[in-house]
Design a protein around this motif. Structure first.
Motif, PDB file in Angstrom:
ATOM      1  N   LEU A 100     -12.450  -0.316  -4.805  1.00  0.00           N
ATOM      2  CA  LEU A 100     -11.024  -0.179  -4.399  1.00  0.00           C
ATOM      3  C   LEU A 100     -10.786  -1.506  -3.407  1.00  0.00           C
ATOM      4  O   LEU A 100     -10.856  -1.482  -2.251  1.00  0.00           O
ATOM      5  N   PRO A 101     -10.555  -2.560  -4.289  1.00  0.00           N
ATOM      6  CA  PRO A 101     -10.539  -4.066  -3.514  1.00  0.00           C
ATOM      7  C   PRO A 101      -9.132  -4.083  -2.772  1.00  0.00           C
ATOM      8  O   PRO A 101      -8.557  -5.093  -3.248  1.00  0.00           O
ATOM      9  N   VAL A 102      -8.900  -3.191  -2.023  1.00  0.00           N
ATOM     10  CA  VAL A 102      -7.632  -3.023  -1.205  1.00  0.00           C
ATOM     11  C   VAL A 102      -7.848  -3.253   0.198  1.00  0.00           C
ATOM     12  O   VAL A 102      -8.454  -2.487   0.920  1.00  0.00           O
ATOM     13  N   ALA A 103      -7.239  -4.257   0.877  1.00  0.00           N
ATOM     14  CA  ALA A 103      -7.472  -4.452   2.469  1.00  0.00           C
ATOM     15  C   ALA A 103      -6.454  -3.420   3.001  1.00  0.00           C
ATOM     16  O   ALA A 103      -5.358  -3.099   2.782  1.00  0.00           O
ATOM     17  N   ASN A 104      -6.669  -3.162   4.356  1.00  0.00           N
ATOM     18  CA  ASN A 104      -5.950  -2.207   5.241  1.00  0.00           C
ATOM     19  C   ASN A 104      -5.559  -0.890   4.652  1.00  0.00           C
ATOM     20  O   ASN A 104      -4.303  -0.697   4.906  1.00  0.00           O
ATOM     21  N   VAL A 105      -6.256  -0.347   3.945  1.00  0.00           N
ATOM     22  CA  VAL A 105      -6.116   0.965   3.664  1.00  0.00           C
ATOM     23  C   VAL A 105      -5.937   1.814   4.847  1.00  0.00           C
ATOM     24  O   VAL A 105      -7.048   2.174   5.481  1.00  0.00           O
ATOM     25  N   ASP A 106      -4.821   2.510   5.100  1.00  0.00           N
ATOM     26  CA  ASP A 106      -4.752   3.285   6.194  1.00  0.00           C
ATOM     27  C   ASP A 106      -5.159   4.885   6.117  1.00  0.00           C
ATOM     28  O   ASP A 106      -4.965   5.295   4.683  1.00  0.00           O
ATOM     29  N   THR A 107      -5.186   5.449   7.299  1.00  0.00           N
ATOM     30  CA  THR A 107      -5.480   6.935   6.786  1.00  0.00           C
ATOM     31  C   THR A 107      -4.391   7.609   6.397  1.00  0.00           C
ATOM     32  O   THR A 107      -4.633   9.045   5.641  1.00  0.00           O
ATOM     33  N   ASP A 108      -3.277   7.313   6.421  1.00  0.00           N
ATOM     34  CA  ASP A 108      -1.892   8.046   5.652  1.00  0.00           C
ATOM     35  C   ASP A 108      -2.078   7.755   4.124  1.00  0.00           C
ATOM     36  O   ASP A 108      -1.696   8.602   3.413  1.00  0.00           O
ATOM     37  N   GLN A 109      -2.693   6.675   3.882  1.00  0.00           N
ATOM     38  CA  GLN A 109      -2.858   6.517   2.526  1.00  0.00           C
ATOM     39  C   GLN A 109      -4.007   7.106   1.967  1.00  0.00           C
ATOM     40  O   GLN A 109      -4.206   7.947   0.861  1.00  0.00           O
ATOM     41  N   ILE A 110      -4.921   7.396   2.740  1.00  0.00           N
ATOM     42  CA  ILE A 110      -6.335   7.948   2.330  1.00  0.00           C
ATOM     43  C   ILE A 110      -6.014   9.642   2.314  1.00  0.00           C
ATOM     44  O   ILE A 110      -6.278  10.522   1.315  1.00  0.00           O
TER      45      ILE A 110
END
Length: 207
Positions: free
Chosen positions: A14-24
């Protein structure tokens, strides 16, 4: 809490930076206090449309990554709000370890307290592991020896000894407290003898 000792399996890239907890795990799934049943909520907005229908193409819905036990992610994973549902959802999906160059502090601690291992490595190592994951290679993580093995390459990661011991033993904060039950009882007994005039409340520690 399930002890974390040695883990082998597929890793999802999952080469995405700044994945926040609302996305998780989006906010509408925060009503539950159960740690199970959240696998379907994991990355919900990336996996389902507004009508709740699956959208093809997301990595965790694509074989063999739908059976992944490791997630290799971009920088600053788990930023945003402090929701503990984020590691719950990852664990319920089957993810036991997340690898990134950095994690948000609260998310990192929430992972530790739920038996999910967050591993921090340098940019070059994470880039190499993302490439390995994209090939569907099997990862083996040995917490005792602090190593990640994949494609014939063994990498060492750093982790605080106290955190490693907690994960190896499967101890969350409650478990750590129960492990000191005798010490707690001894201190309470000492206080009762030293101050018998105080209305001490007897407390039982159930193991």
């Amino acid at each position: 809490m399930t002890p974390f000792t040695r883990l082998s399996g597929i890793a999802a890239p999952l080469p995405v930076a700044n994945v926040d907890t609302d996305q998780i795990v989006p906010k509408q799934f925060l009503k539950t206090i159960e740690r199970t049943g959240l696998a379907g909520a994991l990355f919900y907005d990336w996996r389902f449309d507004e009508a709740g229908q699956p959208m093809p193409g997301f990595v965790l819905d694509t074989p063999p990554y739908d059976k992944a036990v490791v997630l290799v992610a971009g920088d600053n994973f788990g930023c945003g709000s402090s929701r503990e549902h984020a590691p719950w959802a990852l664990l319920d999906f089957g993810i036991r370890c997340v690898v990134s160059t950095s994690f948000a502090d609260i998310f990192y601690n929430n992972c530790i307290n739920n038996g999910l291992l967050p591993i921090t490595l340098g940019e070059a190592d994470v880039a190499a592991l993302l490439a390995d994951a994209a090939q569907g290679l099997v990862f083996t993580i040995d917490l005792q020896n602090r190593t990640i093995s994949c494609g014939g390459v063994v990498r060492t990661f750093e982790i605080e000894p106290a955190i490693r011991d907690k994960l190896l033993a499967g101890l969350d904060m409650i478990g750590e407290t129960l492990a000191r039950a005798e010490d707690i009882a001894a201190i309470e007994g000492k206080l009762e003898r030293a101050m018998p005039w105080q209305p001490h409340i007897k407390r039982e520690v159930v193991c």
